[in-house]
Design an enzyme around this catalytic site. Structure first.
Site, PDB file in Angstrom:
ATOM      1  N   ARG A 108      -2.474  -3.426  -3.693  1.00 46.25           N
ATOM      2  CA  ARG A 108      -1.348  -3.021  -4.533  1.00 46.25           C
ATOM      3  C   ARG A 108      -0.055  -3.544  -3.937  1.00 46.25           C
ATOM      4  O   ARG A 108       0.108  -3.544  -2.718  1.00 46.25           O
ATOM      5  CB  ARG A 108      -1.260  -1.491  -4.604  1.00 46.25           C
ATOM      6  N   THR A 112       5.801  -1.908  -6.396  1.00 46.11           N
ATOM      7  CA  THR A 112       5.485  -1.577  -7.798  1.00 46.11           C
ATOM      8  C   THR A 112       4.190  -0.772  -7.934  1.00 46.11           C
ATOM      9  O   THR A 112       3.942  -0.177  -8.970  1.00 46.11           O
ATOM     10  CB  THR A 112       5.316  -2.854  -8.635  1.00 46.11           C
ATOM     11  N   ASP A 206      -2.969   7.629   3.348  1.00 44.96           N
ATOM     12  CA  ASP A 206      -3.576   6.326   3.055  1.00 44.96           C
ATOM     13  C   ASP A 206      -4.943   6.273   3.732  1.00 44.96           C
ATOM     14  O   ASP A 206      -5.032   6.163   4.958  1.00 44.96           O
ATOM     15  CB  ASP A 206      -2.663   5.198   3.559  1.00 44.96           C
ATOM     16  N   ASP A 209      -5.636   3.196   5.992  1.00 46.49           N
ATOM     17  CA  ASP A 209      -4.873   3.231   7.246  1.00 46.49           C
ATOM     18  C   ASP A 209      -5.452   4.245   8.219  1.00 46.49           C
ATOM     19  O   ASP A 209      -5.571   3.994   9.419  1.00 46.49           O
ATOM     20  CB  ASP A 209      -3.401   3.582   6.972  1.00 46.49           C
TER      21      ASP A 209
HETATM   22  C1  PRP Z   1      -5.304   2.019  -1.920  1.00 49.89           C
HETATM   23  C2  PRP Z   1      -6.706   2.504  -2.110  1.00 49.89           C
HETATM   24  C3  PRP Z   1      -7.044   2.067  -3.502  1.00 49.89           C
HETATM   25  C4  PRP Z   1      -5.708   2.131  -4.199  1.00 49.89           C
HETATM   26  C5  PRP Z   1      -5.630   3.353  -5.068  1.00 49.89           C
HETATM   27  O1  PRP Z   1      -5.314   0.678  -1.609  1.00 49.89           O
HETATM   28  O2  PRP Z   1      -7.567   1.977  -1.143  1.00 49.89           O
HETATM   29  O3  PRP Z   1      -7.546   0.748  -3.542  1.00 49.89           O
HETATM   30  O4  PRP Z   1      -4.723   2.239  -3.190  1.00 49.89           O
HETATM   31  O5  PRP Z   1      -4.436   3.378  -5.799  1.00 49.89           O
HETATM   32  P1  PRP Z   1      -4.333   3.116  -7.368  1.00 49.89           P
HETATM   33  O6  PRP Z   1      -5.416   3.923  -8.000  1.00 49.89           O
HETATM   34  O7  PRP Z   1      -2.965   3.605  -7.734  1.00 49.89           O
HETATM   35  O8  PRP Z   1      -4.499   1.635  -7.605  1.00 49.89           O
HETATM   36  P2  PRP Z   1      -4.130  -0.102  -0.904  1.00 49.89           P
HETATM   37  O9  PRP Z   1      -3.562  -1.103  -1.868  1.00 49.89           O
HETATM   38  O10 PRP Z   1      -3.166   0.855  -0.284  1.00 49.89           O
HETATM   39  O11 PRP Z   1      -4.890  -0.945   0.173  1.00 49.89           O
HETATM   40  P3  PRP Z   1      -5.941  -0.557   1.331  1.00 49.89           P
HETATM   41  O12 PRP Z   1      -7.285  -0.510   0.664  1.00 49.89           O
HETATM   42  O13 PRP Z   1      -5.810  -1.714   2.273  1.00 49.89           O
HETATM   43  O14 PRP Z   1      -5.544   0.753   1.954  1.00 49.89           O
END
Ligand code: PRP
Length: 221
Positions: A108, A112, A206, A209
């Site tokens: 993500r 945004t 997170d 993380d």
């Molecule tokens: C986090 C999580 C999901 C997403 C969920 O990923 O692992 O993939 O956010 O959010 P959403 O439903 O609003 O899309 P992130 O982009 O933070 O990356 P990560 O997997 O590296 O922690």
């Protein structure tokens, strides 16, 4: 209730709530976070595999009797959404050592919150398989739906996708039910809501993380 008929919430036992109490605590050590979240991941994977098709199979027991049982009736594979989905791979290999594993990288935009597909590498015959889609967090569901789209583009049938999800928001579940009603979701908790930053409340922070030790907070070192 936000859940549709394709949402499978793990039984909310006191033990499961106790594990959530440990790992949701902002002061939980990383070692405890990994240990206890893996226990929940095991439950989620077992519940997800319960949703696969089985056919009847009779076997003979050592006392010569017939046991009227079942066996897997389909080819399966797993696809973790990098990065947080990879937290589920260890448990998956424990319960299914030979399973084929594809990868989808979706991140993500930090500002945004919109998802972007960077990479996918899937088994060549994935269109013939049931897919365990490993995506621990369902907040806005943007990432999960982008991952589902990537699978559909590769020929996977929507009703052959089982999403293994740790924490879900009501908003995310509603969105998946509206846009991809045949996708099944297994989750261990449904949160109260999303806040204005698209974080789940009460939430867990997170997941990626905390599991991989890349948080900025000193609490989880
Ligand atoms: C986090 C999580 C999901 C997403 C969920 O990923 O692992 O993939 O956010 O959010 P959403 O439903 O609003 O899309 P992130 O982009 O933070 O990356 P990560 O997997 O590296 O922690």
């Amino acid at each position: 209730m936000a859940t549709g008929h394709n949402v499978h919430l793990l039984p909310q036992t006191d033990q499961l709530r106790a594990i959530h109490t440990i790992i949701r605590d902002k002061d939980c050590t990383r070692e405890d976070f990994v240990f206890y979240s893996r226990r929940v991941i095991r439950l989620l994977l077992e519940a997800g595999m319960d949703l696969l098709p089985f056919t009847k199979k009779d076997i003979t027991t050592p006392v010569g009797a017939t046991y009227q049982g079942f066996e897997f009736a389909t080819k399966i594979c797993a696809v973790p959404v990098i990065r947080a989905g990879e937290a589920m791979e260890g448990e998956l290999r424990d319960v299914h050592p030979g399973i084929r594993i594809g990868k989808i990288l979706i991140q993500r935009d930090k500002r945004t919150k919109l998802p972007h597909l960077y990479y996918k590498h899937l088994p060549a015959d994935i269109a013939d398989r049931h897919v365990l889609l490993l995506e621990p967090m369902l907040a806005t569901a943007g990432s999960a739906l982008a991952a589902v789209d990537a699978l559909l583009d590769s020929g996977v049938r929507e009703n052959h996708i089982i999403m293994i999800n740790f924490l879900s928001s009501p908003e995310g579940l509603r969105r998946v039910a509206q846009e991809r009603p045949h996708v099944k979701i297994v989750t261990s908790a449904i949160e109260d809501r999303l806040n204005e930053h698209a974080f789940m409340i009460p939430g867990i922070g997170d997941f990626g993380d905390r599991f991989f030790g890349t948080t900025d907070s000193g609490a989880n070192t």
